[in-house]
Write a protein that holds these residues in place. Structure first.
Motif, short mmCIF file in Angstrom:
data_model
loop_
_atom_site.label_atom_id
_atom_site.label_comp_id
_atom_site.label_asym_id
_atom_site.label_seq_id
_atom_site.Cartn_x
_atom_site.Cartn_y
_atom_site.Cartn_z
N UNK A 149 -0.97 -60.51 16.06
CA UNK A 149 -0.67 -60.23 17.69
C UNK A 149 0.75 -59.91 17.87
N UNK A 150 1.70 -60.57 17.16
CA UNK A 150 3.35 -60.28 17.41
C UNK A 150 3.55 -59.09 16.73
N UNK A 151 2.78 -58.12 16.08
CA UNK A 151 3.29 -56.82 15.38
C UNK A 151 2.95 -55.80 16.43
N UNK A 152 2.29 -55.94 17.62
CA UNK A 152 2.08 -54.93 18.31
C UNK A 152 2.98 -53.68 18.71
N UNK A 153 4.07 -54.21 18.65
CA UNK A 153 5.16 -53.05 19.14
C UNK A 153 5.97 -52.51 17.75
N UNK A 154 5.39 -53.06 16.66
CA UNK A 154 6.05 -52.50 15.50
C UNK A 154 5.48 -51.12 15.04
N UNK A 155 6.37 -50.40 14.25
CA UNK A 155 6.00 -49.00 13.56
C UNK A 155 5.79 -49.42 12.01
N UNK A 156 4.68 -48.56 11.77
CA UNK A 156 4.34 -48.79 10.19
C UNK A 156 5.27 -49.12 9.13
N UNK A 157 6.25 -48.39 9.60
CA UNK A 157 7.64 -48.46 8.39
C UNK A 157 8.15 -49.75 8.22
N UNK A 158 7.88 -50.60 9.47
CA UNK A 158 8.30 -51.85 9.41
C UNK A 158 7.50 -52.90 9.03
N UNK A 159 6.27 -52.50 8.66
CA UNK A 159 5.45 -53.51 8.15
C UNK A 159 5.21 -53.51 6.62
N UNK A 160 5.08 -54.87 6.03
CA UNK A 160 4.74 -54.94 4.73
C UNK A 160 3.45 -54.33 4.23
N UNK A 161 3.17 -54.55 2.79
CA UNK A 161 1.84 -53.76 2.42
C UNK A 161 0.92 -54.70 3.03
N UNK A 162 0.97 -55.84 3.03
CA UNK A 162 -0.14 -57.02 3.42
C UNK A 162 -0.46 -56.61 4.87
N UNK A 164 0.35 -53.84 6.65
CA UNK A 164 -0.55 -52.70 6.86
C UNK A 164 -2.12 -52.64 6.70
N UNK A 165 -2.43 -53.61 5.89
CA UNK A 165 -3.77 -53.80 5.39
C UNK A 165 -4.47 -54.31 6.45
N UNK A 166 -3.81 -55.23 7.20
CA UNK A 166 -4.24 -56.21 8.21
C UNK A 166 -4.41 -55.53 9.30
N UNK A 167 -3.28 -54.56 9.67
CA UNK A 167 -3.64 -53.64 10.73
C UNK A 167 -4.56 -52.59 10.68
N UNK A 168 -4.73 -52.00 9.36
CA UNK A 168 -5.89 -50.96 9.04
C UNK A 168 -7.06 -51.66 9.44
N UNK A 169 -7.27 -52.99 8.93
CA UNK A 169 -8.44 -53.78 9.47
C UNK A 169 -8.75 -53.90 10.91
N UNK A 170 -7.60 -54.23 11.43
CA UNK A 170 -7.68 -54.72 13.03
C UNK A 170 -7.94 -53.01 13.51
N UNK A 171 -7.69 -52.15 13.25
CA UNK A 171 -8.16 -50.70 13.67
C UNK A 171 -9.56 -50.53 13.44
#
Length: 259
Positions: A149-162, A164-171
């Motif tokens: 929930x705390x990553x809502x305003x981050x850009x993909x470039x700011x995310x770790x590989x794990x 990014x996978x979680x955000x992809x799953x959320x999407x």
């Protein structure tokens, strides 16, 4: 057992169920002689997680892309929700697609969009009638379901590989799919993060009652998530069973996945 005998319809724990996905005699060749699928038959029942194993190039990803119409097979039948998707119009196919979530290997986030915008874009594409407030609430809920929930305003470039996978799953989850197709969900992740993703797949199955096909080389993920496993070799189903059954299979090639 000879090869032809092994290439039979995937066994089911409950034969009386109508499968939510059913594939019959699926063939696909690229170019003149690169045949990757040579008559695959399988089924997935409602609430079941099917894991597909196989060496690189064995046709695993091609198969699930055929299910959602990203690749057109040369021959065969694919039924999803008891509809042959190969005979549907584009409009009819899109009605099926909105019930299917697809998690790509990379997470496939739009790098120019924030996490919020990535999820909102997907949701609006499927449900144009939603108000901005509803979209925002759905985005927050989807992110909280994967613990980000705390990553809502981050850009993909700011995310770790794990992440990014979680955000992809959320999407993927934001459209409330009945089926989820996972293409190497733990590839490139460390052992701890891979386990977290595998646990998340199980949690989603139990909470949202999804049915899934999971392509993986990660045997820890396969052991944790699979109700049933099929092993592809040379374009056909070479073996199938539970993790425990295949781990003890007499076929040395099949057992090599479990070493």
């Amino acid at each position: 057992m000879i090869e032809e005998e092994k290439n039979t319809e995937t066994k089911s724990k409950n034969k009386k169920q109508t499968p939510i996905i059913e594939i019959r005699d699926l063939h696909k060749t690229f170019g003149k002689d690169n045949t990757v699928l040579k008559g695959v038959n399988l089924m997935v029942n409602k609430g079941e997680d099917l894991v597909i194993l196989g060496r690189s190039g064995s046709g695993k990803s091609v198969m699930i892309k055929c299910i959602v119409g990203l690749i057109e097979p040369d021959k065969g039948e694919i039924k999803v929700f008891d509809e042959n998707v190969l005979n549907l119009s584009k409009k009819e196919l899109n009605k099926i697609r909105v019930k299917i979530g697809f998690l790509f290997q990379s997470g496939a986030l739009y790098d120019s969009m924030s996490v919020r915008e990535n999820l909102a874009f997907t949701l609006r594409a499927h449900k144009r009638e939603l108000t901005e407030d509803v979209v925002e609430n759905e985005v927050i809920e989807a992110l909280e379901s994967v613990g980000l929930g705390g990553a809502i305003d981050k850009m993909p470039s700011e995310l770790s590989g794990g992440m990014r996978k979680r955000i992809g799953l959320a999407r993927t989850l934001i459209i409330n799919p009945e089926i989820i197709l996972y293409d190497e969900p733990t590839t490139g992740l460390d052992t701890i993060t891979s386990r977290e993703i595998s646990e998340l797949i199980l949690d989603i199955k139990h909470k949202q009652k999804t049915s899934s096909i999971i392509i993986t080389h990660d045997m820890a993920c396969a052991k944790m998530t699979a109700d049933w496993i099929i092993v592809l070799k040379d374009g056909i189903i070479h073996a199938e069973g539970t993790y425990e059954e295949l781990e003890k299979d007499e076929d040395e090639w099949v057992r090599s996945f479990f070493d």
